[in-house]
Every structure is written in C-alpha cells, then in structure tokens.
Motif scaffolding. Sequence first.
Motif, PDB file in Angstrom:
ATOM      1  N   ALA A   5       0.815  -1.212   0.000  1.00 14.96           N
ATOM      2  CA  ALA A   5       0.000   0.000   0.000  1.00 14.96           C
ATOM      3  C   ALA A   5       0.850   1.264   0.000  1.00 14.96           C
ATOM      4  N   THR A   6       0.205   2.396  -0.353  1.00 15.06           N
ATOM      5  CA  THR A   6       0.840   3.706  -0.263  1.00 15.06           C
ATOM      6  C   THR A   6       0.154   4.463   0.864  1.00 15.06           C
ATOM      7  N   TYR A   7       0.943   5.097   1.740  1.00 11.49           N
ATOM      8  CA  TYR A   7       0.376   5.670   2.952  1.00 11.49           C
ATOM      9  C   TYR A   7       0.589   7.170   3.045  1.00 11.49           C
ATOM     10  N   ASP A   8      -0.290   7.780   3.773  1.00  8.65           N
ATOM     11  CA  ASP A   8      -0.024   9.114   4.294  1.00  8.65           C
ATOM     12  C   ASP A   8       0.978   8.937   5.425  1.00  8.65           C
ATOM     13  N   SER A   9       2.008   9.782   5.510  1.00  8.26           N
ATOM     14  CA  SER A   9       3.144   9.530   6.398  1.00  8.26           C
ATOM     15  C   SER A   9       2.754   9.323   7.858  1.00  8.26           C
ATOM     16  N   VAL A  10       1.908  10.185   8.406  1.00  6.65           N
ATOM     17  CA  VAL A  10       1.578  10.073   9.831  1.00  6.65           C
ATOM     18  C   VAL A  10       0.734   8.841  10.092  1.00  6.65           C
ATOM     19  N   ASP A  11      -0.359   8.694   9.346  1.00  4.61           N
ATOM     20  CA  ASP A  11      -1.240   7.551   9.548  1.00  4.61           C
ATOM     21  C   ASP A  11      -0.515   6.240   9.281  1.00  4.61           C
ATOM     22  N   SER A  12       0.347   6.230   8.290  1.00  8.63           N
ATOM     23  CA  SER A  12       1.073   5.012   7.950  1.00  8.63           C
ATOM     24  C   SER A  12       1.974   4.585   9.097  1.00  8.63           C
ATOM     25  N   TRP A  13       2.710   5.520   9.643  1.00  4.04           N
ATOM     26  CA  TRP A  13       3.628   5.188  10.731  1.00  4.04           C
ATOM     27  C   TRP A  13       2.858   4.638  11.925  1.00  4.04           C
ATOM     28  N   LYS A  14       1.740   5.263  12.252  1.00  2.00           N
ATOM     29  CA  LYS A  14       0.933   4.795  13.380  1.00  2.00           C
ATOM     30  C   LYS A  14       0.400   3.385  13.123  1.00  2.00           C
ATOM     31  N   THR A  15      -0.014   3.136  11.890  1.00  2.00           N
ATOM     32  CA  THR A  15      -0.541   1.814  11.544  1.00  2.00           C
ATOM     33  C   THR A  15       0.546   0.753  11.634  1.00  2.00           C
ATOM     34  N   ILE A  16       1.722   1.085  11.111  1.00  2.00           N
ATOM     35  CA  ILE A  16       2.839   0.145  11.137  1.00  2.00           C
ATOM     36  C   ILE A  16       3.242  -0.191  12.570  1.00  2.00           C
ATOM     37  N   ILE A  17       3.343   0.826  13.405  1.00  2.00           N
ATOM     38  CA  ILE A  17       3.726   0.597  14.801  1.00  2.00           C
ATOM     39  C   ILE A  17       2.667  -0.238  15.516  1.00  2.00           C
ATOM     40  N   LEU A  18       1.394   0.014  15.197  1.00  2.00           N
ATOM     41  CA  LEU A  18       0.318  -0.803  15.763  1.00  2.00           C
ATOM     42  C   LEU A  18       0.513  -2.267  15.395  1.00  2.00           C
ATOM     43  N   LEU A  19       0.824  -2.521  14.133  1.00  2.00           N
ATOM     44  CA  LEU A  19       1.023  -3.894  13.669  1.00  2.00           C
ATOM     45  C   LEU A  19       2.194  -4.567  14.380  1.00  2.00           C
ATOM     46  N   TYR A  20       3.319  -3.873  14.434  1.00  2.00           N
ATOM     47  CA  TYR A  20       4.510  -4.480  15.029  1.00  2.00           C
ATOM     48  C   TYR A  20       4.362  -4.676  16.540  1.00  2.00           C
ATOM     49  N   ASN A  21       3.721  -3.727  17.209  1.00  2.00           N
ATOM     50  CA  ASN A  21       3.460  -3.905  18.643  1.00  2.00           C
ATOM     51  C   ASN A  21       2.529  -5.092  18.882  1.00  2.00           C
ATOM     52  N   SER A  22       1.542  -5.231  18.015  1.00  2.00           N
ATOM     53  CA  SER A  22       0.607  -6.353  18.130  1.00  2.00           C
ATOM     54  C   SER A  22       1.321  -7.680  17.887  1.00  2.00           C
ATOM     55  N   ALA A  23       2.242  -7.684  16.927  1.00  2.00           N
ATOM     56  CA  ALA A  23       3.004  -8.904  16.633  1.00  2.00           C
ATOM     57  C   ALA A  23       3.861  -9.309  17.827  1.00  2.00           C
ATOM     58  N   LEU A  24       4.459  -8.324  18.487  1.00  2.00           N
ATOM     59  CA  LEU A  24       5.255  -8.622  19.685  1.00  2.00           C
ATOM     60  C   LEU A  24       4.379  -9.228  20.780  1.00  2.00           C
ATOM     61  N   LYS A  25       3.176  -8.687  20.939  1.00  2.00           N
ATOM     62  CA  LYS A  25       2.254  -9.232  21.946  1.00  2.00           C
ATOM     63  C   LYS A  25       1.898 -10.681  21.627  1.00  2.00           C
TER      64      LYS A  25
END
Length: 241
Positions: free
Chosen positions: A6-26
């Motif tokens: 996907a192509t992201y808006d910079s702020v929303d994209s970063w927040k989404t990515i961090i959400l994914l990676y934090n969830s993966a760690l959990k």
Amino acid sequence: MDYTEATYDSVDSWKTIILLYNSALKEINTKLEILNDEFQHVHRYNPIEHIKSRIKTPESIVKKLRRRGYESTIENMVKYVNDIAGIRVICSFTSDIYDIAEMLANQNDIKVLSIKDYIKNPKESGYKSYHMIVTVPIFLSDGCVDTKVEIQIRTVAMDFWASLEHKINYKFEGEAPEHIKRELFECAEMVSDLDAKMMSLNDEVRDFATAKESGMQEQIEQQKLAAERTLLKERMYGEAE
C-alpha cells in the motif's frame, strides 16, 4: 489488506505500522509464555528465564535503509527491514534454545522466513545466538496482516557476552582496538565452556532426580504388592477357619 504494497499518508502510515509491530510482539510474547507454562506443567521446569522486546527506533530504521541503499519510505521499511519488531528470549541452557525454536516453528500460524544459527556457526567476533525471522498474522477490523518479527534466542551467558560486545562497539563506534577484540573473543570461548558445563551438570541432576523418582515408584509398587499378599493371606486363613 496488504500493508507491504500500500501507499500511505506519512503520519497515519507510521501509526498503523507501529500498531502492527506492537501487536506482533504481543502475539509472540503470549505464545512464549504459554509454552513456558506448559513446559512447567508437563516437565516441572521452565526453559525461559525472561523475555525482552522492543520496536526499532525511526532513526535506526532510516540508518539501516541507507546502509542498504534504499530510500526511507514506509514500503521499503516494511519490505527490507526484518527486525523492526524484535523479541529476545533468554534461556538457561543451550538445549532450551532449540526446544523453544522448534515449538515456535511448529505452530500453524507462524511462518518461518529465515533462520541464522550463530550457536553452531558463531560470528567472527565470537557472538552466539539463534535468530529467527517469522511472520505472525495480526487480525484487524478490515483484514489480516502477516507481520514480521525477529526472534533471538540465547542463554543467560550468551546474553551477558552480547551485552558487553554491544557496549564496546558503541563506545568505539565499531572500531575497538585489536587487543580488546581478542579478549572479547576469549570471553566468548569461556562462555561456551560455561554453557556446556552448566548443561552437563543440569543433565546429571535431572538424571539423578529421574532415577530417584523411579526408585521411589518401584518402592511404592513393592509396598503395594506386599500389602496385596498380606491381604490375600488373611483371606486364605479366614476361609480355612
């Protein structure tokens, strides 16, 4: 939804990515805790001493992309940086490392992308650890995203050595004097010897406990048999009278 394409808006994209990676760690952390609890239940032993996790900083991600010749974009970050989400599992013994790795790899929802066994094939510096890059599915409201996590599994002694190496590399910006490198390598060999001796000692203690338990069980069986014989004799004498 495939976030790697996907192509992201910079702020929303970063927040989404961090959400994914934090969830993966959990997700991975929960799996490890369950495996540790099961091991305690079945074997009365915990192979995991403790677990550490972290999300790579934006600065570290950008540096890694630049070193590899990629532009600093969300797409490149997700595609080419495998250790944005990292989890470190500290075990007591070397055998625990391979047990944990195998149990994780056997889970249906985990896909192993790569393995680097620096225990059997240490780095030139003497570094030892077991590295896995895996993906775990993260279910969001609009779909499932397979998210990458780097898992490092090592013993307490290996972790102590790696921590010291990291501090030395940071202090000297990766250019430590040769005599310090030599001493660090010698320490790595001592760590290997220590791990081997500790595992051997643990095996001996476990064998002793197993033999003792087996002997106690045999004694209990003999006592049961003696009690049954006594009861049989009493019945026989009772019938004779």
